[in-house]
Design a protein around this motif. Structure first.
Motif, PDB file in Angstrom:
ATOM      1  N   UNK A 155       0.828  -1.203   0.000  1.00  0.00           N
ATOM      2  CA  UNK A 155       0.000   0.000   0.000  1.00  0.00           C
ATOM      3  C   UNK A 155       0.861   1.251   0.000  1.00  0.00           C
ATOM      4  N   UNK A 156       1.966   1.218   0.701  1.00  0.00           N
ATOM      5  CA  UNK A 156       2.877   2.362   0.665  1.00  0.00           C
ATOM      6  C   UNK A 156       3.440   2.548  -0.744  1.00  0.00           C
ATOM      7  N   UNK A 157       3.790   1.447  -1.405  1.00  0.00           N
ATOM      8  CA  UNK A 157       4.349   1.533  -2.755  1.00  0.00           C
ATOM      9  C   UNK A 157       3.347   2.148  -3.729  1.00  0.00           C
ATOM     10  N   UNK A 158       2.116   1.698  -3.691  1.00  0.00           N
ATOM     11  CA  UNK A 158       1.128   2.224  -4.644  1.00  0.00           C
ATOM     12  C   UNK A 158       0.741   3.659  -4.289  1.00  0.00           C
ATOM     13  N   UNK A 159       0.811   4.000  -3.015  1.00  0.00           N
ATOM     14  CA  UNK A 159       0.470   5.367  -2.605  1.00  0.00           C
ATOM     15  C   UNK A 159       1.483   6.372  -3.124  1.00  0.00           C
ATOM     16  N   UNK A 160       2.742   5.988  -3.191  1.00  0.00           N
ATOM     17  CA  UNK A 160       3.771   6.904  -3.685  1.00  0.00           C
ATOM     18  C   UNK A 160       3.525   7.319  -5.139  1.00  0.00           C
ATOM     19  N   UNK A 161       2.699   6.592  -5.844  1.00  0.00           N
ATOM     20  CA  UNK A 161       2.379   6.929  -7.226  1.00  0.00           C
ATOM     21  C   UNK A 161       1.060   7.684  -7.361  1.00  0.00           C
ATOM     22  N   UNK A 162       0.477   8.063  -6.220  1.00  0.00           N
ATOM     23  CA  UNK A 162      -0.801   8.773  -6.225  1.00  0.00           C
ATOM     24  C   UNK A 162      -0.582  10.281  -6.091  1.00  0.00           C
TER      25      UNK A 162
ATOM     26  N   UNK B 162      -7.391   9.001   3.165  1.00  0.00           N
ATOM     27  CA  UNK B 162      -6.539   9.043   1.980  1.00  0.00           C
ATOM     28  C   UNK B 162      -6.554   7.667   1.313  1.00  0.00           C
ATOM     29  N   UNK B 163      -5.413   7.006   1.131  1.00  0.00           N
ATOM     30  CA  UNK B 163      -5.411   5.698   0.469  1.00  0.00           C
ATOM     31  C   UNK B 163      -5.621   4.540   1.443  1.00  0.00           C
ATOM     32  N   UNK B 164      -5.778   4.833   2.713  1.00  0.00           N
ATOM     33  CA  UNK B 164      -6.150   3.795   3.663  1.00  0.00           C
ATOM     34  C   UNK B 164      -5.031   3.170   4.453  1.00  0.00           C
ATOM     35  N   UNK B 165      -3.818   3.779   4.428  1.00  0.00           N
ATOM     36  CA  UNK B 165      -2.707   3.178   5.182  1.00  0.00           C
ATOM     37  C   UNK B 165      -2.933   3.283   6.683  1.00  0.00           C
ATOM     38  N   UNK B 166      -3.425   4.421   7.141  1.00  0.00           N
ATOM     39  CA  UNK B 166      -3.673   4.568   8.575  1.00  0.00           C
ATOM     40  C   UNK B 166      -4.743   3.595   9.042  1.00  0.00           C
ATOM     41  N   UNK B 167      -5.842   3.478   8.276  1.00  0.00           N
ATOM     42  CA  UNK B 167      -6.901   2.543   8.646  1.00  0.00           C
ATOM     43  C   UNK B 167      -6.385   1.110   8.692  1.00  0.00           C
TER      44      UNK B 167
ATOM     45  N   UNK C 142      -9.655   6.135  -1.076  1.00  0.00           N
ATOM     46  CA  UNK C 142      -9.701   4.922  -0.254  1.00  0.00           C
ATOM     47  C   UNK C 142      -9.804   3.635  -1.065  1.00  0.00           C
ATOM     48  N   UNK C 143     -10.315   3.716  -2.283  1.00  0.00           N
ATOM     49  CA  UNK C 143     -10.421   2.524  -3.122  1.00  0.00           C
ATOM     50  C   UNK C 143      -9.047   1.963  -3.469  1.00  0.00           C
ATOM     51  N   UNK C 144      -8.022   2.804  -3.405  1.00  0.00           N
ATOM     52  CA  UNK C 144      -6.652   2.336  -3.644  1.00  0.00           C
ATOM     53  C   UNK C 144      -6.256   1.303  -2.592  1.00  0.00           C
ATOM     54  N   UNK C 145      -6.664   1.552  -1.370  1.00  0.00           N
ATOM     55  CA  UNK C 145      -6.257   0.676  -0.280  1.00  0.00           C
ATOM     56  C   UNK C 145      -7.145  -0.519  -0.025  1.00  0.00           C
ATOM     57  N   UNK C 146      -8.374  -0.498  -0.526  1.00  0.00           N
ATOM     58  CA  UNK C 146      -9.325  -1.562  -0.201  1.00  0.00           C
ATOM     59  C   UNK C 146      -8.813  -2.969  -0.534  1.00  0.00           C
ATOM     60  N   UNK C 147      -8.176  -3.192  -1.697  1.00  0.00           N
ATOM     61  CA  UNK C 147      -7.664  -4.538  -1.969  1.00  0.00           C
ATOM     62  C   UNK C 147      -6.598  -4.976  -0.955  1.00  0.00           C
ATOM     63  N   UNK C 148      -5.851  -4.011  -0.427  1.00  0.00           N
ATOM     64  CA  UNK C 148      -4.819  -4.345   0.554  1.00  0.00           C
ATOM     65  C   UNK C 148      -5.425  -4.590   1.927  1.00  0.00           C
ATOM     66  N   UNK C 149      -6.543  -3.916   2.231  1.00  0.00           N
ATOM     67  CA  UNK C 149      -7.286  -4.247   3.459  1.00  0.00           C
ATOM     68  C   UNK C 149      -7.719  -5.711   3.417  1.00  0.00           C
ATOM     69  N   UNK C 150      -8.222  -6.107   2.249  1.00  0.00           N
ATOM     70  CA  UNK C 150      -8.671  -7.493   2.086  1.00  0.00           C
ATOM     71  C   UNK C 150      -7.500  -8.461   2.203  1.00  0.00           C
ATOM     72  N   UNK C 151      -6.379  -8.112   1.562  1.00  0.00           N
ATOM     73  CA  UNK C 151      -5.200  -8.984   1.631  1.00  0.00           C
ATOM     74  C   UNK C 151      -4.745  -9.184   3.067  1.00  0.00           C
ATOM     75  N   UNK C 152      -4.844  -8.125   3.872  1.00  0.00           N
ATOM     76  CA  UNK C 152      -4.398  -8.193   5.266  1.00  0.00           C
ATOM     77  C   UNK C 152      -5.428  -8.844   6.179  1.00  0.00           C
ATOM     78  N   UNK C 153      -6.618  -9.114   5.652  1.00  0.00           N
ATOM     79  CA  UNK C 153      -7.646  -9.755   6.455  1.00  0.00           C
ATOM     80  C   UNK C 153      -8.369  -8.830   7.412  1.00  0.00           C
ATOM     81  N   UNK C 154      -8.384  -7.515   7.100  1.00  0.00           N
ATOM     82  CA  UNK C 154      -9.018  -6.560   8.022  1.00  0.00           C
ATOM     83  C   UNK C 154     -10.175  -5.807   7.362  1.00  0.00           C
ATOM     84  N   UNK C 155     -10.602  -6.240   6.191  1.00  0.00           N
ATOM     85  CA  UNK C 155     -11.651  -5.488   5.493  1.00  0.00           C
ATOM     86  C   UNK C 155     -12.948  -5.429   6.297  1.00  0.00           C
TER      87      UNK C 155
END
Length: 247
Positions: A40-47, A80-85, A108-121
């Motif tokens: 998520x940090x990597x993809x955020x740097x391109x936002x 933002x992209x959901x890193x804090x959440x 926030x849609x940027x981070x949603x797939x990573x929330x799911x990957x981490x099991x916290x969606x």
């Protein structure tokens, strides 16, 4: 990491945009990021506005505080992209809840797939609309291009006062004071309010700087520093982290 103009020569600040070997050492030694956080940090740097990304050490400290508290309920004001959440949710049990507030649906849609990957969606409850309404004691209805959002479930209105363990405030600076007061009502005794950007790249100590955001942060810092309702620590962590512990 894409350049995007996010580096500077200050001796402090968010570790991803300063040139400081000590900060790199701290990150190398102490950061324990999941694969989802790293990605998520990597993809955020391109936002756009990637400087809005939270500092990793700052968020890890808050995550550790949640774990030490056996916390279950958190407010994340400014997604933002959901890193804090994501990071806050990783500090909660499976039945925990992060109420994540933002006015923007796209980022926030940027981070949603990573929330799911981490099991916290299922832990993150994303509320799109003004955070003042989400937290408030009033009922509002807001229209967006995609749907109508009913704020009849505003947290204070629903009797959730005194039930939250932590609030992380990192949204529009001119509303910081309002978010602080609402969060203080929602926090239990011993709960923590963490306010981001409280050093504001050093602008807060420049009395000649009368920019609206700077003035708002400066006033809130002064207010919290003298607030008898809390114990306080202002940390040189990230772009400044104010911790207020509700008495």
């Amino acid at each position: 990491m894409a350049d995007n103009g996010i580096t500077n020569d200050f001796g402090w600040g968010k570790s991803y945009w300063i040139r400081n070997k000590i900060f790199k050492y701290i990150d190398d030694i102490s950061l324990r990021l999941t694969d989802a956080q790293v990605r998520l940090r990597e993809v955020t740097f391109n936002q756009p506005m990637c400087r809005m990304l939270s500092d990793a050490s700052e968020m890890q400290l808050l995550q550790n505080l949640l774990i030490s508290q056996n916390a279950k309920k958190v407010l994340d004001i400014g997604v933002y992209t959901g890193y804090s959440a994501l990071t806050l949710a990783l500090g909660l049990p499976k039945d925990g809840k992060v109420i994540a507030c933002d006015i923007d649906e796209e980022m926030p849609s940027v981070g949603k797939p990573l929330w799911k990957q981490a099991g916290v969606e299922d832990i993150i409850d994303l509320r799109i609309g003004p955070a003042v309404d989400t937290l408030s004691e009033s009922c509002h209805v807001m229209s967006t291009p995609h749907r109508i959002i009913n704020f009849s479930d505003a947290l204070l209105e629903n009797g959730e006062e005194g039930s939250y363990d932590m609030a992380f405030i990192d949204a529009d600076k001119t509303s910081y004071d309002t978010y602080y007061e609402q969060s203080l009502k929602l926090l239990r005794r011993g709960g923590i309010i963490a306010v981001d950007n409280t050093l504001w790249s050093g602008k807060v100590i420049d009395d000649e700087n009368t920019e609206e955001d700077t003035v708002a942060i400066r006033k809130l810092n002064q207010k919290i520093g003298k607030d008898p309702r809390v114990n306080v620590s202002l940390l040189m962590l990230g772009d400044g982290t104010m911790l207020a512990f509700k008495k």
